[in-house]
Design a protein around this motif. Structure first.
Motif, mmCIF file in Angstrom:
data_model
loop_
_atom_site.group_PDB
_atom_site.id
_atom_site.type_symbol
_atom_site.label_atom_id
_atom_site.label_comp_id
_atom_site.label_asym_id
_atom_site.label_seq_id
_atom_site.Cartn_x
_atom_site.Cartn_y
_atom_site.Cartn_z
ATOM 1 N N ARG A 1 49.380 22.187 58.122
ATOM 2 C CA ARG A 1 48.043 21.987 58.126
ATOM 3 C C ARG A 1 47.776 20.647 57.449
ATOM 4 N N ASP A 2 48.707 20.034 57.334
ATOM 5 C CA ASP A 2 48.438 18.637 56.824
ATOM 6 C C ASP A 2 47.791 17.834 57.884
ATOM 7 N N SER A 3 46.749 16.940 57.236
ATOM 8 C CA SER A 3 45.824 16.464 58.412
ATOM 9 C C SER A 3 46.230 15.149 59.007
ATOM 10 N N SER A 4 47.367 14.748 58.551
ATOM 11 C CA SER A 4 47.789 13.335 59.122
ATOM 12 C C SER A 4 49.280 13.344 59.456
ATOM 13 N N CYS A 5 50.023 14.292 59.290
ATOM 14 C CA CYS A 5 51.375 13.896 59.316
ATOM 15 C C CYS A 5 52.031 15.157 60.237
ATOM 16 N N ALA A 6 53.044 14.837 60.994
ATOM 17 C CA ALA A 6 54.100 15.847 61.255
ATOM 18 C C ALA A 6 54.854 16.179 60.058
ATOM 19 N N VAL A 7 55.675 17.277 59.853
ATOM 20 C CA VAL A 7 56.331 17.505 58.752
ATOM 21 C C VAL A 7 57.954 17.596 59.329
ATOM 22 N N THR A 8 58.782 16.945 58.691
ATOM 23 C CA THR A 8 60.278 17.109 59.143
ATOM 24 C C THR A 8 61.115 18.143 57.961
ATOM 25 N N VAL A 9 61.646 19.115 58.449
ATOM 26 C CA VAL A 9 62.379 19.923 57.665
ATOM 27 C C VAL A 9 63.954 19.608 57.943
ATOM 28 N N TYR A 10 64.304 19.349 56.605
ATOM 29 C CA TYR A 10 65.925 19.026 56.592
ATOM 30 C C TYR A 10 66.844 20.212 56.086
ATOM 31 N N ASP A 11 68.294 20.186 56.767
ATOM 32 C CA ASP A 11 68.993 21.079 56.507
ATOM 33 C C ASP A 11 69.448 20.972 55.091
ATOM 34 N N LEU A 12 69.447 20.004 54.609
ATOM 35 C CA LEU A 12 69.979 19.562 53.320
ATOM 36 C C LEU A 12 69.139 19.061 52.238
ATOM 37 N N SER A 13 69.268 19.029 51.067
ATOM 38 C CA SER A 13 68.455 18.381 50.080
ATOM 39 C C SER A 13 68.387 16.972 50.172
ATOM 40 N N GLY A 14 67.534 16.249 49.620
ATOM 41 C CA GLY A 14 67.412 14.701 49.611
ATOM 42 C C GLY A 14 67.126 14.233 50.865
ATOM 43 N N TYR A 15 66.374 15.025 51.794
ATOM 44 C CA TYR A 15 66.245 14.553 53.225
ATOM 45 C C TYR A 15 67.291 14.215 54.207
ATOM 46 N N ARG A 16 68.428 14.872 53.926
ATOM 47 C CA ARG A 16 69.426 14.741 54.785
ATOM 48 C C ARG A 16 69.670 15.848 55.728
ATOM 49 N N THR A 17 69.897 15.244 56.963
ATOM 50 C CA THR A 17 70.096 16.107 58.013
ATOM 51 C C THR A 17 68.995 16.503 58.875
ATOM 52 N N PRO A 18 68.066 15.766 59.393
ATOM 53 C CA PRO A 18 66.805 16.145 59.938
ATOM 54 C C PRO A 18 66.974 17.535 61.033
ATOM 55 N N TYR A 19 66.215 18.449 60.606
ATOM 56 C CA TYR A 19 66.568 19.781 61.412
ATOM 57 C C TYR A 19 65.516 19.860 62.554
ATOM 58 N N THR A 20 64.271 20.197 61.761
ATOM 59 C CA THR A 20 63.019 20.488 62.873
ATOM 60 C C THR A 20 61.789 19.710 62.487
ATOM 61 N N VAL A 21 61.115 19.379 63.358
ATOM 62 C CA VAL A 21 59.844 18.676 62.924
ATOM 63 C C VAL A 21 58.721 19.548 63.441
ATOM 64 N N PHE A 22 57.548 19.695 62.658
ATOM 65 C CA PHE A 22 56.490 20.370 63.140
ATOM 66 C C PHE A 22 55.394 19.558 63.272
ATOM 67 N N PRO A 23 54.540 19.624 64.359
ATOM 68 C CA PRO A 23 53.337 18.723 64.565
ATOM 69 C C PRO A 23 52.372 19.099 63.628
ATOM 70 N N ARG A 24 51.349 18.317 63.748
ATOM 71 C CA ARG A 24 50.120 18.729 63.047
ATOM 72 C C ARG A 24 49.333 19.945 63.624
ATOM 73 N N ASP A 25 48.934 20.957 62.904
ATOM 74 C CA ASP A 25 48.043 22.246 63.119
ATOM 75 C C ASP A 25 48.830 22.968 63.819
ATOM 76 N N PHE A 26 50.000 23.227 63.365
ATOM 77 C CA PHE A 26 50.962 24.091 64.175
ATOM 78 C C PHE A 26 51.776 25.024 63.276
ATOM 79 N N LYS A 27 52.077 26.230 63.717
ATOM 80 C CA LYS A 27 52.840 27.185 62.886
ATOM 81 C C LYS A 27 53.711 28.019 63.713
ATOM 82 N N ALA A 28 54.979 28.154 63.343
ATOM 83 C CA ALA A 28 55.829 28.975 64.192
ATOM 84 C C ALA A 28 56.979 29.800 63.206
ATOM 85 N N ALA A 29 57.892 30.616 63.607
ATOM 86 C CA ALA A 29 58.943 30.818 62.798
ATOM 87 C C ALA A 29 59.915 29.609 62.896
ATOM 88 N N ILE A 30 60.741 29.746 61.791
ATOM 89 C CA ILE A 30 61.695 28.468 61.660
ATOM 90 C C ILE A 30 63.202 29.441 61.306
#
Lengths: 126, 308
Positions: free
Chosen positions: A86-115
């Motif tokens: 629900r961030d009003s400005s950004c897509a959110v990238t979820v990473y497989d690893l800590s430290g923003y390593r190995t981008p896994y999935t990207v969620f657009p604004r105003d979007f919800k789903a199972a991950i």
């Protein structure tokens, strides 16, 4: 969900101090928050959620919030079942690893789903 | 569908942004998907991430202008100055697997430099929330009445490429390569705390060095006042250059040298190309269906914010 969790509850131990950013601190996922949910139910319930306004490089020091009585919370890392961006400005990238390593999935604004339960860090407008 | 008619209709909707918008019809088809990209060394170049970023930016800019007209200029004030491809990580290169030089390994370790990001706009105002919903719908209809679903469908396609890529590459690596990498690292004095885990999926996290330290303490410590009926703006996130600590630098340098000297770096890139081709083939029908629409919608987006 509470009954299901009671059987798999894990005592939270280890890790480091959780960061201060917990969104507005309310149980519900509100406008402009980035919300993770333990067990995906399309955010129709508000227990076992963790909210943010900003990035987090390490989900292993965050615990699920609004935990019903009789349950013990779990670390957020690798246990999330759903995300509502629900961030009003950004897509959110979820990473497989800590430290923003190995981008896994990207969620657009105003979007919800199972991950898939592969989340160790997340970043806005990555 | 007539291209000129569609574009003119959208632009008219923008000019009358604050008036009821009847919505733009389906965008005229852009050029067909160039499936020849699948045979290149960058098969994921078939994915139109820059165009997706352009669509996102245009929709957000129109929405933010609508919010500003409604008395909420905060989003317009903080938004980035240009579009950003949300799937830049689908450009798979040697850098996707780690540092590409000794100097880079020493400086950045296992961390990542970060681009700037806008401030968080935080709402405690139900009126803002209602305006947000209305302006979001208005902006999508100004662009293309089904644009929101197309936009989400293309994110879904990007994730169908992104999510399986690295696990598939890891699974296909020759186990002897991982053993060679482990032997090399141990030879340089760096032994992982769990060798079995390393041989299954090598990760720097298996060495006792801090990795990926977040420098974002400023914004993460920010707490709004939370007064009902107000909007608050948090700190902007500046671009950050990651600087590894000494222990992280040493392990990262050895990691780079061993990946290079054992051939692991080359193998990872070669396997990644093959995996990309397979994933493109698996989702070929989605590319054929969506790419022409995304191309055309991106063109309309440029005209949209040019006219707004």
């Amino acid at each position: 969900m509470a009954a299901a969790l009671a059987g798999i509850a894990t005592v939270v131990a280890g890790g480091t101090a959780a960061q201060a950013d917990k969104g507005d601190g309310n149980a519900a996922c509100n406008r402009t928050e980035i919300c993770f949910q333990f067990s995906w139910d399309n955010f129709t319930t508000s227990s076992f959620q963790r909210h943010f306004w900003y990035n987090d490089s390490d989900h292993s020091n965050d615990i699920w919030g609004n935990v019903p009585d009789g349950n013990t919370s779990l670390w957020v890392a690798n246990t999330a079942g759903g995300l509502w961006n629900r961030d009003s400005s950004c897509a959110v990238t979820v990473y497989d690893l800590s430290g923003y390593r190995t981008p896994y999935t990207v969620f657009p604004r105003d979007f919800k789903a199972a991950i898939s339960a592969r989340n160790n860090s997340h970043k806005r407008c990555a | 569908m007539k291209r000129g008619h569609t574009t003119a209709g959208c632009l008219a909707a923008v000019v009358a942004l604050l008036l009821p918008v009847t919505g733009c019809s389906q965008p005229a088809a852009g050029p067909p998907a160039d499936l020849a990209a699948a045979e290149s060394d960058q098969p994921f170049s078939l994915f139109l991430g820059d165009e997706l970023g352009q669509i996102d930016y245009a929709q957000m800019k129109v929405r933010n202008k609508c919010l500003a007209e409604a008395g909420y200029p905060q989003n317009l004030n903080v938004m980035l100055g240009q579009p950003r491809n949300p799937f830049r990580h689908l450009r798979i290169t040697e850098a996707s697997f780690g540092p590409t030089s000794e100097a880079e390994a020493t400086r950045i370790g296992f961390g990542r430099d970060s681009l700037p990001a806008p401030s968080a706009v935080v709402s405690f105002d139900p009126s803002y929330d209602r305006a947000y919903d209305r302006c979001t719908d208005t902006a999508w209809r100004a662009l293309f009445k089904d644009g929101k679903q197309l936009y989400y469908n293309y994110f879904d396609l990007g994730n169908k490429l992104s999510e399986p890529l690295m696990p598939m590459v890891n699974d296909r690596m020759d186990p002897a390569s991982w053993r060679g990498l482990l032997s090399c690292l141990v030879g340089k004095g760096h032994r992982p705390k769990d060798e079995a885990a390393f041989l299954k999926a090598p990760t720097p996290a298996l060495f006792d060095v801090p990795v990926g330290t977040d420098a974002g303490a400023g914004e993460n410590a920010w707490q709004p006042k939370g007064v009902p009926g107000t909007i608050e703006v948090g700190p902007a996130v500046p671009a950050r250059e990651y600087r590894a600590g000494p222990a992280e630098s040493r392990v990262a340098l050895a990691w780079f040298q061993c990946r290079r000297d054992t051939g692991v770096a080359r193998q990872q890139v070669e396997i990644a190309v093959q995996v990309q081709r397979e994933l493109v083939a698996k989702h070929e029908s989605s590319f054929i269906e969506l790419n022409p629409q995304i191309t055309q919608l991106a063109k309309q987006s440029v005209k949209l914010i040019g006219a707004a």
